[in-house]
Motif scaffolding. Sequence first.
Motif: not given
Length: 74
Positions: A65-70
């Motif tokens: 999983e990768v943290d992404q900005d909306t």
Amino acid sequence: MSDEPLAIDIGPAPFPAPESTRRPVRCRLCGRPLTGAESRRTGLGPSCDAKLHPPGPDIRTRRHEVDQDTPPGT
């Protein structure tokens, strides 16, 4: 012509010999006798073949999983 059958020496049977009379084939890595047709063909037992040729990595194990900005505008 006589009615006696001809005596012809045809030699050994042309079909493969039973397992008990075959020459033993041994694993090239550990030396144990090989019994399966595929193992006899490759010269490696199943466990030794798995040691030399491990299965490729499963692509699902490399996912993370990768943290992404909306995204803007949503």
